[in-house]
Design a protein around this motif. Structure first.
Motif, PDB file in Angstrom:
ATOM      1  N   GLY A 161       0.827  -1.202   0.000  1.00  0.00           N
ATOM      2  CA  GLY A 161       0.000   0.000   0.000  1.00  0.00           C
ATOM      3  C   GLY A 161       0.859   1.248   0.000  1.00  0.00           C
ATOM      4  N   LEU A 216      -4.570   1.840   8.194  1.00  0.00           N
ATOM      5  CA  LEU A 216      -4.778   0.935   7.074  1.00  0.00           C
ATOM      6  C   LEU A 216      -5.333  -0.391   7.583  1.00  0.00           C
ATOM      7  CD1 LEU A 216      -1.440   1.390   5.054  1.00  0.00           C
ATOM      8  CD2 LEU A 216      -3.532   2.760   4.908  1.00  0.00           C
ATOM      9  N   GLU A 241      -5.220  -5.384   4.325  1.00  0.00           N
ATOM     10  CA  GLU A 241      -4.807  -5.344   2.928  1.00  0.00           C
ATOM     11  C   GLU A 241      -4.042  -4.069   2.601  1.00  0.00           C
ATOM     12  OE1 GLU A 241      -5.153  -7.873   0.777  1.00  0.00           O
ATOM     13  OE2 GLU A 241      -5.925  -8.973   2.524  1.00  0.00           O
ATOM     14  N   LYS A 297      -5.118  -1.092   2.778  1.00  0.00           N
ATOM     15  CA  LYS A 297      -5.982  -0.095   2.156  1.00  0.00           C
ATOM     16  C   LYS A 297      -6.354   0.943   3.213  1.00  0.00           C
ATOM     17  CE  LYS A 297      -5.951  -2.487  -1.616  1.00  0.00           C
ATOM     18  NZ  LYS A 297      -5.065  -2.055  -2.737  1.00  0.00           N
ATOM     19  N   LYS A 298      -6.471   2.165   2.788  1.00  0.00           N
ATOM     20  CA  LYS A 298      -6.727   3.252   3.730  1.00  0.00           C
ATOM     21  C   LYS A 298      -8.106   3.123   4.371  1.00  0.00           C
ATOM     22  CE  LYS A 298      -6.780   8.314   4.077  1.00  0.00           C
ATOM     23  NZ  LYS A 298      -6.554   9.589   3.348  1.00  0.00           N
TER      24      LYS A 298
END
Length: 653
Positions: free
Chosen positions: A397, A447, A450, A452-453
Motif C-alpha cells: 500500500g 490501514l 490489505e 488499504k486506507k
C-alpha cells in the motif's frame, strides 16, 4: 511545466545504497590500498566533475522513477524471465547521458574506478566461488531444489529459554514477545558483549567477582559496526553485513553457548544485500536485508545476477521466482529480502523478496511491515505474514509522508497505524520569479490488513515535524516540534474515525517515549527556548497520561549536557519502571559518564554518576539481581544497586 517536473524529480532523488556502500568500503580500505597517483587523480577529477553536473543531471538521472513495473502488483511472479522484464527497465540505455553517468560513477567502466575499489555486495565475477549474496556456489548446488523446499524439525515458537528466576534487565524493545538485537545480552549468569572495533565477542561471567572467560574472534572485515546479537535457548546469534569482498552479504553466525567456556560457531546463514534489521520470536530469527542490483552486470540467462540468493543448512541458491514480488511504485533496482531461520539448526524456513527498497521496519508476532519513502512525498508499505519462520507476502500500500522510525508504525486489532511527517510543495510568485518551498505538516493514517486506507487525520501541527511516537493500545502519543513541544494524544478506539483528544504544549521535545508504570510516560529529549526553538540541554520529562485527554507534564529535569547516546536510539538506554532505573551515557566538558536516575515522589533524582574515561559510544547498562553493570568497549564495571558503590572492574581489551 518544466518547474513542476523539476521539483517533482528533485523530490524523488535518494542516495543509492550501492554507491554508499562503495564509498564506505573505499574509506575503510584507504590505508590498505596503494594506487598510482594517476588513477587517484582521475577518480578525484571524476568526483569533481560529478559534483559540477549534479544539478544539471538530477532530472535525467531519476528519469527511471515511476516507470511501469511490467507486472501487476501482488501477482506472483511466475518465471525469472518475468523478473528480468522489470530489472531490464533499470538497465542503462545506449544514450550519451547514460554513458556519461556510467563514467562518472564507475558503473561498468573499468577506466573510471579500478576494480579494487569496487564493493562486491551485489555481484561477484564469474570466476569467483560466490554469487551476489556471497553464497558459495549458489545455483549450481545439488541442494538447490527451490526456495520453497524448506524443512523444519522444530515446529512451534517457544519462549526464550533463559533462567526466569534471575532478576535481569532486557534489551529495550518495541513489541512484547519480539526481541531486538543489541551489542550486549545476558542470561543472568553470563554477559555477552560484541565489539566491532576489536572484532570479537566477549563472554563474561557475571557477579561480584566478574571474569572474562572467553573471546570469540570475528574478523573486522566480517561484520560492520551495525552488527548486533541475540541470546536464546543456549544460542548466541550475531547478525550483520559481512564486508569482505569474497563473501559479502548479510550473514548470521549461530554459536552454541550452552557451555560458555567452550562456545563455538555451529551454523552460518547468508542472504543477499546489506543488513537492514532483524527480529527474534522464540527460536525463529527473521532477517531483512537490502539488495542493490548492479544493473550493469545483469545476465538475462543467469538469475543469480538479478535475483537474491540465500544459504541455510538446508538450502543454497536463488530465491524462487514465485517468491519474488514487485512493488507498485518500484523506482529503484533494490530488493527487500526477508528470510526466516531456525536458530537451533541454521535451517531456512521461509524467504520472500520484494523489488522495492526498505528503510524502516516494524515487526509484531504475526506480521512484518516494511516501508520505503518514494517520490511525491509518499511512503510505500508492504506486509509480510510470519509464522514459525515462514514468510508470506500479503499486501502492499501507500501512505502520505515520511516515517521517523519503527515506532511510527503499529499493529493493533487487525489494523496498522502510521504517524508521518508530510511535505507539500508550494509555489509562490514574486513578479516573474517563481519560488518553490516545502510546507511541513503531520498525519496519522490507519490501514486495514490489505493495507488499504481506512481513515486519517491530516495537516496536524503545520510547520513542525514528528520527533517521537509511542502507540499504547487504543491511544497514540506523538511529539512534534518547531519551537515548543506539542505532545498529541489520539483516540484510535474507532479505527474509522480517529480523534485528537489532547495536545500538551511545553518547551523542547522528546526523542523517545517510554511507558513508565501505570498512567505514566517517560520522555527523553531536549529542552529548548520557547521563542527561538534553540536547544539548551537534555531533558527528562514524566507525563501523567492517566487521562489521555488531559495529559500533563508532572515532572521534568534539565541536565547539564546536550550530548547523550539516549537521544539516538531506544536501545542505548535502560528504562525499567519496576526497578525504577533510567540509565544512559552522556558526554560534555567534564568528559563522558554513565548516569542512572530514578523517579520518586513526583521528581527525578540522580542515583549514580560513573566516569567512563572519554568513551562515548557502544556503552550499555544492565542489571542482574542486585548488581548494576556498565559495559564499554574497554572494560566492565560493577556497582551495588542499593548504594551504587563500586564493587569491581575488569578489562575487556
Amino acid at each position: 511545466m518544466f518547474q513542476d517536473e523539476y521539483s517533482k524529480q528533485l523530490d524523488s532523488i535518494r542516495a543509492d545504497g550501492y554507491i554508499k556502500q562503495k564509498v564506505l568500503k573505499n574509506i575503510e580500505n584507504k590505508s590498505k590500498v596503494k594506487k598510482s597517483g594517476k588513477k587517484i587523480h582521475f577518480i578525484r577529477a571524476a568526483a569533481a566533475i560529478a559534483a559540477c553536473f549534479a544539478v544539471v543531471l538530477s532530472v535525467v538521472i531519476v528519469k527511471n522513477n515511476g516507470r511501469n513495473t511490467q507486472l501487476p502488483v501482488g501477482d506472483t511472479v511466475k518465471t525469472y524471465g518475468d523478473i528480468y522484464k522489470t530489472v531490464e527497465s533499470f538497465m542503462p540505455k545506449n544514450d550519451p547521458v547514460d554513458k556519461f553517468f556510467d563514467i562518472l560513477t564507475g558503473f561498468g567502466n573499468k577506466y573510471a574506478v579500478d576494480e579494487e575499489y569496487m564493493v562486491e555486495y551485489e555481484y561477484a565475477t564469474e570466476d569467483s566461488a560466490t554469487d551476489g549474496a556471497g553464497v558459495p556456489n549458489a545455483g549450481n548446488s545439488s541442494q538447490n531444489n527451490g526456495a520453497n523446499n524448506y524443512t523444519s524439525e522444530t515446529k512451534g515458537s517457544s519462549a526464550n529459554k533463559q533462567d526466569d528466576a534471575v532478576d535481569k534487565s532486557k534489551t529495550n524493545t518495541q513489541v512484547e514477545g519480539v526481541d531486538e538485537s543489541d551489542i550486549i545480552k545476558t542470561d543472568g549468569k553470563y554477559i555477552y558483549s560484541f565489539s566491532a572495533t576489536e572484532g570479537e565477542i566477549r563472554i563474561i561471567k557475571a557477579g561480584k567477582e566478574p571474569k572474562l572467560l572467553k573471546k570469540l574472534s570475528v574478523r573486522n572485515s566480517d561484520f560492520s559496526p551495525t552488527s548486533n546479537m541475540y541470546l536464546s535457548s543456549g544460542k548466541l546469534i550475531l547478525v550483520g553485513t559481512r564486508t569482505s569482498n569474497e563473501k559479502s552479504g548479510t550473514v548470521v553466525y549461530i554459536y552454541d553457548v550452552s557451555n560458555p567456556e567452550k562456545a563455538e560457531k555451529s551454523y552460518e546463514c547468508i542472504q543477499s544485500g546489506f543488513y537492514n534489521t532483524s527480529r527474534l520470536i522464540g527460536d525463529k530469527l527473521y532477517v531483512i536485508s537490502n539488495y542493490n542490483l548492479n544493473v550493469n552486470r545483469v545476465d538475462k540467462d543467469n538469475p543469480e545476477t538479478f535475483v537474491p540468493c540465500v544459504k541455510g543448512e538446508n538450502f543454497n541458491g536463488t530465491v524462487e521466482a514465485e517468491d519474488v514480488y514487485i512493488n507498485r511504485n518500484c523506482s529503484r533496482a533494490v530488493y527487500t529480502v526477508v528470510c526466516g531461520f531456525d536458530i537451533n539448526n541454521g535451517k531456512l524456513l521461509g524467504s520472500q523478496s520484494l523489488l522495492g527498497g526498505t528503510y524502516t521496519l516494524y515487526c509484531s508476532t504475526e506480521n512484518i511491515i516494511t516501508a520505503d519513502y518514494s517520490s511525491g512525498g509518499k511512503t510505500n508499505v508492504a506486509r509480510f505474514a510470519i509464522d514459525n519462520g515462514e514468510v508470506e507476502f500479503k499486501a502492499e500500500g501507500e501512505i502520505n509522508g515520511n516515517l521517523l522510525n519503527q515506532f511510527s508504525i503499529d499493529e493493533y486489532g487487525g489494523y496498522f497505524r502510521f504517524v508521518t511527517t508530510t511535505e507539500l510543495g508550494k509555489e509562490t510568485r514574486n513578479g516573474e520569479v517563481v519560488m518553490y518551498e516545502l510546507e511541513q505538516a503531520n498525519a496519522l493514517t490507519v490501514l486495514d490488513s490489505e493495507l488499504k486506507k481506512v481513515s486519517s487525520i491530516d495537516n496536524i501541527a503545520p510547520d513542525e515535524r514528528v520527533y517521537s511516537v509511542r502507540f499504547m493500545g487504543n491511544i497514540a502519543y506523538f511529539v512534534t516540534f518547531r519551537q515548543v513541544d506539542p505532545l498529541f494524544s489520539v483516540d484510535l478506539s474507532n479505527p474509522q474515525n480517529p480523534k485528537i483528544i489532547g495536545a500538551l504544549k511545553i518547551p523542547g521535545f522528546s526523542n523517545y517515549l517510554f511507558p513508565y508504570g501505570k498512567g505514566q510516560l517517560l520522555g527523553i529529549g531536549q529542552d529548548a527556548d520557547e521563542s527561538t526553538g534553540r536547544t539548551r540541554g537534555m531533558k527528562l520529562s514524566m507525563f501523567d497520561i492517566s487521562n489521555p485527554a488531559d495529559v500533563k507534564e508532572s515532572a521534568k529535569l534539565i541536565l547539564d549536557t546536550s550530548n547523550s547516546s539516549a537521544l539516538y536510539g531506544h536501545k542505548e538506554s535502560i528504562v525499567d519502571p519496576d526497578k525504577n532505573v533510567i540509565g544512559f551515557s552522556v558526554w560534555g566538558k567534564n568528559g563522558s559518564e554513565y548516569r542512572i536516575y530514578s523517579f520518586n515522589d513526583g521528581q527525578f533524582s540522580l542515583k549514580a554518576q560513573i566516569k567512563l574515561n572519554n568513551i562515548y559510544d557502544n556503552v550499555r547498562g544492565l542489571y542482574i539481581n542486585s548488581e548494576f553493570y556498565v559495559v564499554t568497549e574497554k572494560n566492565l564495571l560493577v556497582y551495588d544497586m542499593n548504594s551504587y558503590t563500586k564493587i569491581a572492574e575488569i578489562s575487556l581489551s
